[in-house]
Design a protein around this motif. Structure first.
Motif, PDB file in Angstrom:
ATOM      1  N   LEU A 195      -6.535  16.473  58.174  1.00 43.26           N
ATOM      2  CA  LEU A 195      -4.588  15.894  57.087  1.00 43.26           C
ATOM      3  C   LEU A 195      -4.503  17.190  56.976  1.00 43.26           C
ATOM      4  O   LEU A 195      -5.272  17.866  55.877  1.00 43.26           O
ATOM      5  N   TRP A 196      -3.173  17.710  57.137  1.00 45.11           N
ATOM      6  CA  TRP A 196      -2.037  18.148  56.227  1.00 45.11           C
ATOM      7  C   TRP A 196      -1.284  17.101  55.725  1.00 45.11           C
ATOM      8  O   TRP A 196      -0.636  16.229  55.921  1.00 45.11           O
ATOM      9  N   ALA A 197      -1.059  17.031  54.222  1.00 48.51           N
ATOM     10  CA  ALA A 197      -0.330  16.265  53.694  1.00 48.51           C
ATOM     11  C   ALA A 197       0.750  17.474  52.726  1.00 48.51           C
ATOM     12  O   ALA A 197       0.858  18.072  52.348  1.00 48.51           O
ATOM     13  N   ILE A 198       2.002  16.733  52.991  1.00 48.04           N
ATOM     14  CA  ILE A 198       3.474  16.915  52.924  1.00 48.04           C
ATOM     15  C   ILE A 198       4.535  16.641  52.067  1.00 48.04           C
ATOM     16  O   ILE A 198       4.203  16.003  52.607  1.00 48.04           O
ATOM     17  N   GLU A 199       4.881  17.068  50.672  1.00 47.09           N
ATOM     18  CA  GLU A 199       6.197  16.330  49.870  1.00 47.09           C
ATOM     19  C   GLU A 199       7.005  17.273  49.845  1.00 47.09           C
ATOM     20  O   GLU A 199       6.528  18.706  50.911  1.00 47.09           O
ATOM     21  N   ILE A 200       8.449  16.297  50.176  1.00 43.69           N
ATOM     22  CA  ILE A 200       9.410  17.468  50.429  1.00 43.69           C
ATOM     23  C   ILE A 200      10.725  16.746  49.662  1.00 43.69           C
ATOM     24  O   ILE A 200      10.321  15.875  48.715  1.00 43.69           O
ATOM     25  N   LYS A 201      10.684  17.977  48.079  1.00 46.88           N
ATOM     26  CA  LYS A 201      11.992  18.262  46.922  1.00 46.88           C
ATOM     27  C   LYS A 201      12.816  18.973  47.593  1.00 46.88           C
ATOM     28  O   LYS A 201      13.062  20.413  48.241  1.00 46.88           O
ATOM     29  N   ARG A 202      14.068  18.154  47.506  1.00 47.91           N
ATOM     30  CA  ARG A 202      15.012  19.799  46.976  1.00 47.91           C
ATOM     31  C   ARG A 202      15.438  19.190  45.541  1.00 47.91           C
ATOM     32  O   ARG A 202      15.986  19.357  45.256  1.00 47.91           O
ATOM     33  N   SER A 203      14.635  21.016  45.575  1.00 49.42           N
ATOM     34  CA  SER A 203      14.935  21.109  44.072  1.00 49.42           C
ATOM     35  C   SER A 203      14.454  22.704  43.631  1.00 49.42           C
ATOM     36  O   SER A 203      13.019  22.608  44.503  1.00 49.42           O
ATOM     37  N   LEU A 204      14.904  23.729  42.827  1.00 51.74           N
ATOM     38  CA  LEU A 204      13.790  24.845  42.773  1.00 51.74           C
ATOM     39  C   LEU A 204      12.955  24.786  41.911  1.00 51.74           C
ATOM     40  O   LEU A 204      11.920  26.276  41.928  1.00 51.74           O
ATOM     41  N   THR A 205      12.336  24.239  41.545  1.00 52.27           N
ATOM     42  CA  THR A 205      11.340  23.542  41.002  1.00 52.27           C
ATOM     43  C   THR A 205      10.751  22.142  41.201  1.00 52.27           C
ATOM     44  O   THR A 205      10.655  21.378  40.230  1.00 52.27           O
ATOM     45  N   PRO A 206      10.481  22.272  41.990  1.00 55.19           N
ATOM     46  CA  PRO A 206       9.183  21.676  42.290  1.00 55.19           C
ATOM     47  C   PRO A 206       8.532  20.741  41.498  1.00 55.19           C
ATOM     48  O   PRO A 206       7.661  21.212  41.093  1.00 55.19           O
ATOM     49  N   LYS A 207       8.035  19.777  41.498  1.00 56.10           N
ATOM     50  CA  LYS A 207       6.714  18.952  40.629  1.00 56.10           C
ATOM     51  C   LYS A 207       5.652  17.793  41.518  1.00 56.10           C
ATOM     52  O   LYS A 207       7.067  16.989  42.214  1.00 56.10           O
ATOM     53  N   VAL A 208       5.082  17.932  41.606  1.00 59.06           N
ATOM     54  CA  VAL A 208       4.913  16.819  42.859  1.00 59.06           C
ATOM     55  C   VAL A 208       4.041  15.494  41.644  1.00 59.06           C
ATOM     56  O   VAL A 208       3.676  15.613  40.288  1.00 59.06           O
ATOM     57  N   GLU A 209       4.634  14.359  42.103  1.00 55.76           N
ATOM     58  CA  GLU A 209       4.287  13.459  40.845  1.00 55.76           C
ATOM     59  C   GLU A 209       3.328  12.587  41.197  1.00 55.76           C
ATOM     60  O   GLU A 209       2.323  13.083  42.648  1.00 55.76           O
ATOM     61  N   ARG A 210       2.993  11.103  40.306  1.00 56.58           N
ATOM     62  CA  ARG A 210       1.260  10.898  40.241  1.00 56.58           C
ATOM     63  C   ARG A 210       0.961  10.176  42.151  1.00 56.58           C
ATOM     64  O   ARG A 210       0.293  10.212  42.192  1.00 56.58           O
ATOM     65  N   GLY A 211       1.788   9.711  42.573  1.00 49.61           N
ATOM     66  CA  GLY A 211       2.365   9.141  43.819  1.00 49.61           C
ATOM     67  C   GLY A 211       1.550  10.056  45.327  1.00 49.61           C
ATOM     68  O   GLY A 211       0.276   9.117  45.546  1.00 49.61           O
ATOM     69  N   PHE A 212       1.954  10.984  44.611  1.00 44.18           N
ATOM     70  CA  PHE A 212       1.210  11.889  46.030  1.00 44.18           C
ATOM     71  C   PHE A 212      -0.054  12.768  45.240  1.00 44.18           C
ATOM     72  O   PHE A 212      -1.498  12.507  46.247  1.00 44.18           O
ATOM     73  N   HIS A 213      -0.442  12.582  44.084  1.00 44.34           N
ATOM     74  CA  HIS A 213      -1.808  13.093  43.136  1.00 44.34           C
ATOM     75  C   HIS A 213      -2.545  11.520  44.289  1.00 44.34           C
ATOM     76  O   HIS A 213      -3.830  11.761  44.651  1.00 44.34           O
ATOM     77  N   ALA A 214      -2.050  10.378  43.623  1.00 46.25           N
ATOM     78  CA  ALA A 214      -3.448   9.372  44.659  1.00 46.25           C
ATOM     79  C   ALA A 214      -2.834   9.019  46.451  1.00 46.25           C
ATOM     80  O   ALA A 214      -4.259   9.604  46.058  1.00 46.25           O
TER      81      ALA A 214
END
Length: 389
Positions: free
Chosen positions: A326-345
């Motif tokens: 499995l590859w997990a991919i989060e998509i952010k429209r920001s030049l300083t992307p931060k991973v939120e708690r939901g992705f870690h969970a």
């Protein structure tokens, strides 16, 4: 001419399979790709929307028999569904005579579900390939903004800004008034346009057919039929949720995307980048654009999902590889992307082998334990490289 990634796969399929169906929405480049492949050998091309070409097939067995040593390209095959049983007979005859390579290349603007006769008549004799709009590996990273704003249909992408906008408006009008009625029940063009615009406003949201039905003034079954039709015409994607026995309450409704970002913008009246950046849909538009590009670059046996639990765990795009990774991919429209708690969970739930955040910058860097931020082009290239590997 832009070289399509699918060209080598199509050439291989034609060498190995008696018939190949190249499917995709209208104006996506199927005919151009067919010409590129057929130039390497002896081929003839028939457009089944042309009365002259259909007349040549008044006696199809005789015509195909006269051209048994050629690759026969049949464009808009849905126009002549009666050809499928005849093609089956010709393929079986060629097999008996030791001709095993590709003899027929069928081009169609609808999915297998709308070409049921091909599935029934040519089972075991045909390979299916889907040609998507242009992706970022085909256009190059320098064209990222143009590809996002104008979409991946070749004529729209290559046109000037004003000409591209007119092309997409005409594309939508032609589909509503001419193309869609060929495949489904007669639907008022204005009703279907309203539905399409609703989908653009709901871009990337969970499917709620009952809400669509209420807004349109139709029943739920009719709204679902509209969505099925747009899905089968490669205009809309239903991204399915990941289901696994994790002992958690997971979202079971699919997410719905209008597949081409340029069409999203035209349906919403977005004419330029400045308007897009200030529009409420900008985040969802970027998410859908990234998602479609990555899925387009993945191999056919790599399955895309999203993941969401009732507890807030969420992954925008989950790629399930044939070997179970499995590859997990989060998509952010920001030049300083931060991973939120939901992705870690979600990653704790699923333990994916690789974890990425796609953002609109130009550099790759680590943003956490096992999580890498990277531009769209880089991840698309990694996925395509995984395909080769």
């Amino acid at each position: 001419m832009i070289t399509r990634l699918l060209q080598s796969e199509l050439t291989l399929a034609l060498a190995e399979t008696p018939a190949v169906a190249l499917l995709g929405p209208r104006q996506v480049g199927k005919t151009t790709l067919a010409w590129a492949v057929s130039q390497t050998g002896n081929a003839i091309y028939l457009d089944l929307e042309s009365e002259g070409d259909r007349a040549k097939l008044a006696q199809p067995e005789l015509y195909f028999g006269d051209h048994r040593d050629k690759l026969v390209v049949l464009d808009e095959i849905h126009r002549s569904p009666g050809l499928f049983p005849i093609l089956r007979g010709m393929i079986d005859r060629n097999r008996r005579e030791g001709r095993t390579g590709g003899r027929y290349l069928l081009l169609g603007s609808a999915s297998l579900d709308l070409l049921k006769q091909s599935g029934e008549s040519l089972a075991g004799r045909i390979a299916y390939l889907e040609l998507t709009p242009l992706n970022i590996l085909e256009t190059g990273p320098e064209a990222n903004d143009t590809l996002w704003l104008q979409g991946g249909f070749p004529e729209s992408f290559l046109a000037s800004h004003a000409a591209s906008s007119r092309w997409r408006q005409n594309f939508i009008r032609t589909y509503l008034e001419r193309d869609i009625p060929q495949f489904g029940p007669r639907i008022a063009a204005e009703t279907l346009r309203r539905f399409w615009v609703m989908l653009a406003h709901h871009h990337g949201g969970l499917l709620n057919a009952a809400q669509f039905a209420r807004n349109l003034g139709v029943d739920g079954k009719t709204a679902t039929a509209y969505l099925d039709l747009l899905n089968d015409l490669f205009l809309v994607r239903r991204l399915q949720p990941w289901h696994a026995n994790l002992g958690k309450r997971l979202v079971k409704s699919p997410k719905v995307y209008v597949r081409d970002s340029g069409l999203v913008h035209t349906l919403l009246g977005i004419r330029d980048k400045e308007t897009l950046l200030s529009h409420p849909v900008v985040g969802a538009s970027w998410e859908g654009f990234v998602l479609e590009n990555l899925i387009s670059c993945a191999p056919r046996d790599c399955q895309p999902f999203f993941y969401r639990s009732s507890g807030g765990a969420e992954i925008d795009l989950l790629l399930h590889w044939p070997d179970g990774r499995l590859w997990a991919i989060e998509i952010k429209r920001s030049l300083t992307p931060k991973v939120e708690r939901g992705f870690h969970a979600a990653c704790t739930d699923l333990t994916p082998q690789r974890r990425f955040v796609v953002y609109p910058g130009t550099e790759r860097f680590r943003i956490g334990d096992g999580i890498e931020a990277m531009p769209l082009y880089d991840l698309a290239r990694d996925i395509a490289g995984e395909h080769v590997g």
